[in-house]
Design a protein around this motif. Structure first.
Motif, short mmCIF file in Angstrom:
data_model
loop_
_atom_site.label_atom_id
_atom_site.label_comp_id
_atom_site.label_asym_id
_atom_site.label_seq_id
_atom_site.Cartn_x
_atom_site.Cartn_y
_atom_site.Cartn_z
N GLN A 184 67.09 -8.45 28.86
CA GLN A 184 67.24 -8.45 27.01
C GLN A 184 67.33 -9.61 26.86
OE1 GLN A 184 70.33 -5.65 27.36
NE2 GLN A 184 69.10 -3.92 26.31
N ASP A 185 67.89 -10.53 27.77
CA ASP A 185 68.55 -12.21 26.70
C ASP A 185 66.74 -12.82 26.73
OD1 ASP A 185 70.81 -11.16 26.35
OD2 ASP A 185 71.88 -12.32 28.02
N ALA A 186 66.06 -12.98 28.33
CA ALA A 186 65.29 -13.52 28.26
C ALA A 186 63.78 -12.75 27.37
CB ALA A 186 64.21 -12.72 29.60
N LEU A 222 41.23 -20.20 21.40
CA LEU A 222 42.10 -19.02 20.87
C LEU A 222 43.23 -18.65 22.75
CD1 LEU A 222 40.50 -17.27 18.66
CD2 LEU A 222 43.01 -18.25 18.72
N VAL A 223 42.17 -18.50 23.47
CA VAL A 223 41.95 -18.02 25.27
C VAL A 223 43.51 -19.08 25.79
CG1 VAL A 223 41.44 -17.45 27.58
CG2 VAL A 223 40.30 -16.74 24.76
N ASP A 224 42.66 -20.01 26.06
CA ASP A 224 43.90 -20.91 26.32
C ASP A 224 45.29 -21.14 25.58
OD1 ASP A 224 41.82 -21.74 27.69
OD2 ASP A 224 41.40 -23.54 26.21
N ARG A 225 45.63 -21.06 24.26
CA ARG A 225 46.56 -20.66 23.80
C ARG A 225 47.81 -19.67 24.32
NH1 ARG A 225 48.77 -22.45 18.30
NH2 ARG A 225 50.83 -22.12 18.65
N LEU A 226 46.67 -18.74 24.23
CA LEU A 226 47.13 -17.38 25.10
C LEU A 226 47.77 -17.33 26.32
CD1 LEU A 226 47.11 -14.30 23.36
CD2 LEU A 226 45.49 -14.41 24.30
N SER A 227 47.03 -18.01 26.58
CA SER A 227 47.44 -17.96 28.39
C SER A 227 48.74 -18.98 29.14
CB SER A 227 46.23 -19.21 29.65
OG SER A 227 44.87 -18.07 29.46
N ARG A 228 49.00 -20.03 27.97
CA ARG A 228 49.91 -20.92 27.65
C ARG A 228 51.03 -20.17 27.60
NH1 ARG A 228 46.76 -24.80 25.64
NH2 ARG A 228 47.74 -24.52 23.75
N LEU A 229 51.05 -18.92 26.81
CA LEU A 229 52.11 -18.60 25.65
C LEU A 229 52.28 -17.37 26.40
CD1 LEU A 229 50.97 -18.30 21.81
CD2 LEU A 229 53.43 -19.32 22.92
N HIS A 230 51.50 -16.73 27.62
CA HIS A 230 52.31 -16.14 28.05
C HIS A 230 52.68 -16.38 29.09
CE1 HIS A 230 50.74 -12.18 27.54
NE2 HIS A 230 49.49 -12.78 27.31
N GLU A 232 54.11 -19.40 29.21
CA GLU A 232 56.14 -19.49 29.21
C GLU A 232 56.66 -17.82 29.43
OE1 GLU A 232 55.85 -21.57 25.65
OE2 GLU A 232 54.36 -22.60 26.18
N LEU A 233 56.08 -16.91 28.58
CA LEU A 233 57.18 -15.98 28.66
C LEU A 233 57.50 -15.08 29.81
CD1 LEU A 233 56.28 -13.34 25.90
CD2 LEU A 233 55.98 -12.33 28.62
#
Length: 594
Positions: A184-186, A222-230, A232-233
């Motif tokens: 949950q903290d994550a 958009l795809v590259d930004r989405l991949s980087r965010l995923h 990190e997540l």
């Protein structure tokens, strides 16, 4: 009171407020169903002891308990489903109504500008369904508590030392709780990335964005930004999952070894005559129940934690709404302006920003005047409009309505005395009649008022082209819905703004941005006429924000803003004679037209 206790209280009271009789009935049924398995285990023990000891009374009691248990299980399976479904629907409905009511009860919109608050609101919105399923979790807790008491009673009847077994079983609950708390903290830590991911997905699937996405070749961006965010997540969340799995597996292995040793110990005591054969059977049959109880708690501790965490956020939202309800603002709104609206040393900064958007604004808007706000993008015009609507309170200074501080006026009463049309208007996917009528909810069924608003908003032609006129469903999301052009939507939004008559304040922030200059000129003449009527009857002030100087020049008073400050005030002719920023901007636009 601790936050967790407040969240738990809200959880329980929400269910009982939604359907009190059904909740009580379902709770009693949950208790009966929870003790059925331990009771049948006791019946088997009595039956075994009766057979081995030739005790007909024990055989009879054991048989009766087993049959009664089967009866309760059968009846519970038949009636619990419909009752639980009905109750869950009512609880979910109560939760969603409360969430909507609490969310829109906050009179200011400043919380939408605060990143930390926005993250929490996004989590509440995304996880609202967990509040709806909260009743099922509540039943699970009640049933587990009843089952635990019954199992402890059975184990204690064999030997007190066996009471330690469920305690060891609860170690699985402890390990699962720690694992879920870490997860949950994550989730909390990665909430900003989650919000950006949602927005990127919305951009890619929204048809309105399709043209620019393809023309500018934004697919890879958009795809590259989405991949980087995923990445990190999942890096944060995956680490939490791995640590939790290691801890939970270790505790479960320990629990299994200790329980196996307890069964071996019981068999040895039975052979020595210390306990009966029925006691051994009882312990063997209770072992799966303890494991099931601990496993159920361990398996559901995630959902229990999530529901409690969701109610914690919900309680936070209720507390936030209460603290920001402007409850001290109870003065009635005036019915007429005599002097006008005056801003005295007004400043405003958005949360988390040290840079003020409005700086030392001193300005008088005379009663009955039509005022145009002029300036480049980012000059603070829209922020000033929102301060006048009291969507924000100034960070410093005062807005005076005649001689009354706007902060002391009931915000709902003030907004009933005003109307507005914005560039970023909402495309309400309702019938055309409703799209216009909701501009004045007290008269939304008044046909004459709607027709008059359509005339003032120059929207009669829009409605005339609709297949069912005012009763046409708008928007493609509905079967048979009619989609409109940007200009048609804007005309209906303007008609909505004109539903309220005799206002004290009419705010028009780029209200004709989707229209051509000629259409804007015609509409502004209608604005001016409406302003003159308001001026005669209420002393109302009309505020217009526009970049088209052919329209602006018709205002009684023009206010020039630069970098959050008012730099020039006067009529069109006065400002041209001043030969300042307004004259420069006017000449630039005039040259463009020539």
């Amino acid at each position: 009171m601790p936050e967790s206790v407040r969240a738990l209280r809200l959880w329980i009271t929400t269910a009982f407020r939604a359907a009190p009789a059904l909740v009580v009935a379902q709770c009693l049924l949950a208790v009966l169903q929870a003790v059925t398995a331990p009771a049948q285990t006791l019946g088997v023990k009595l039956l075994v002891d009766g057979i081995t000891g030739d005790d007909s009374s024990a055989i009879g009691w054991g048989t009766a308990v087993i049959i009664l248990g089967f009866t309760v299980m059968f009846v519970g399976m038949v009636i619990s489903g419909p009752i639980q479904d009905t109750t869950a629907e009512r609880v979910a409905g109560q939760v969603y109504r409360d969430l909507l009511d609490v969310t829109v009860s906050v009179p200011s919109i400043i919380h939408h500008e605060h990143p930390e608050v926005a993250d929490k609101l996004e989590l509440i919105r995304e996880h609202a369904w967990r509040l709806g399923m909260s009743f099922e979790m509540l039943l699970f807790i009640i049933g587990t508590a009843a089952n635990t008491v019954a199992v402890l009673g059975l184990l204690g009847s064999v030997h007190p030392v066996l009471l330690l077994l469920p305690v060891l079983g609860l170690g699985r609950v402890w390990s699962s709780y720690l694992s879920i708390r870490r997860l949950q903290d994550a989730f909390e830590e990665t909430a900003p990335q989650g919000r950006v991911i949602d927005r990127l997905i919305e951009i890619s699937k929204d048809a309105r964005n399709g043209l620019e996405v393809r023309v500018f070749g934004l697919r890879s961006v958009l795809v590259d930004r989405l991949s980087r965010l995923h990445d990190e997540l999942y890096d944060v969340q995956g680490t939490a999952m791995r640590k939790g799995a290691l801890l939970d597996g270790s505790v479960r292995l320990l629990f299994g070894l200790v329980y196996a040793a307890a069964i071996v110990w019981a068999i040895a005591r039975a052979r020595a005559g210390g306990i009966s054969a029925g006691d051994v059977v009882l312990l063997i049959l209770v072992a799966p129940q303890v494991d099931q109880m601990a496993g159920g708690l361990a398996g559901n501790v995630y959902w229990l934690g999530e529901v409690l965490r969701s109610f914690g956020r919900y309680e936070w939202l209720r507390t936030y709404a209460e603290k920001n309800s402007w409850a001290q603002s109870r003065e009635p709104a005036p019915t007429r302006l005599s002097a006008g609206i005056r801003l005295e040393n007004v400043e405003f900064s958005y949360p988390g920003s040290e840079r003020p958007v409005l700086k030392n604004v001193n300005l008088t808007l005379p009663a009955g005047a039509t005022v145009a706000l002029v300036g480049e993008n980012g000059a603070g015009k829209t922020t000033l409009v929102k301060v006048l609507a009291r969507l924000y309170d100034p960070s410093a200074g005062t807005v005076w309505i005649d001689d009354t501080d706007l902060r002391t006026i009931d915000p709902a009463a003030w907004r009933k005395r005003m109307s507005a049309g914005f560039q970023d208007f909402v495309k309400f996917q309702l019938t055309a009649r409703e799209v216009v009528g909701i501009g004045d909810t007290e008269r939304q069924d008044d046909e004459q008022a709607i027709q008059a608003a359509l005339v003032r908003g120059d929207a009669e032609a829009v409605v005339a082209r609709l297949p069912k006129g005012l009763d046409t469903q708008l928007g493609k999301k509905f079967t048979g819905g009619m989609e409109l052009s940007g200009g048609q939507w804007q005309r209906l939004a303007l008609a909505r703004a004109f539903m309220r008559e005799r206002t004290l304040l009419l705010l028009l922030d780029e209200p004709t941005a989707a229209l051509d200059p000629e259409a804007e000129h015609v509409l502004f003449e209608r604005f001016a006429e409406a302003s003159r009527v308001a001026a005669r009857e209420t002393g109302g002030v009309t505020i217009l924000v526009s970049h088209r100087f052919s329209t602006v020049r018709m205002a009684d008073l023009i206010v020039v803003m630069v970098d959050g400050q008012v730099t020039e005030v006067g009529s069109h002719e006065e400002l041209l004679d001043l030969d300042g920023r307004y004259a420069e901007l006017f000449e630039m636009q005039a040259r463009a037209y020539r």
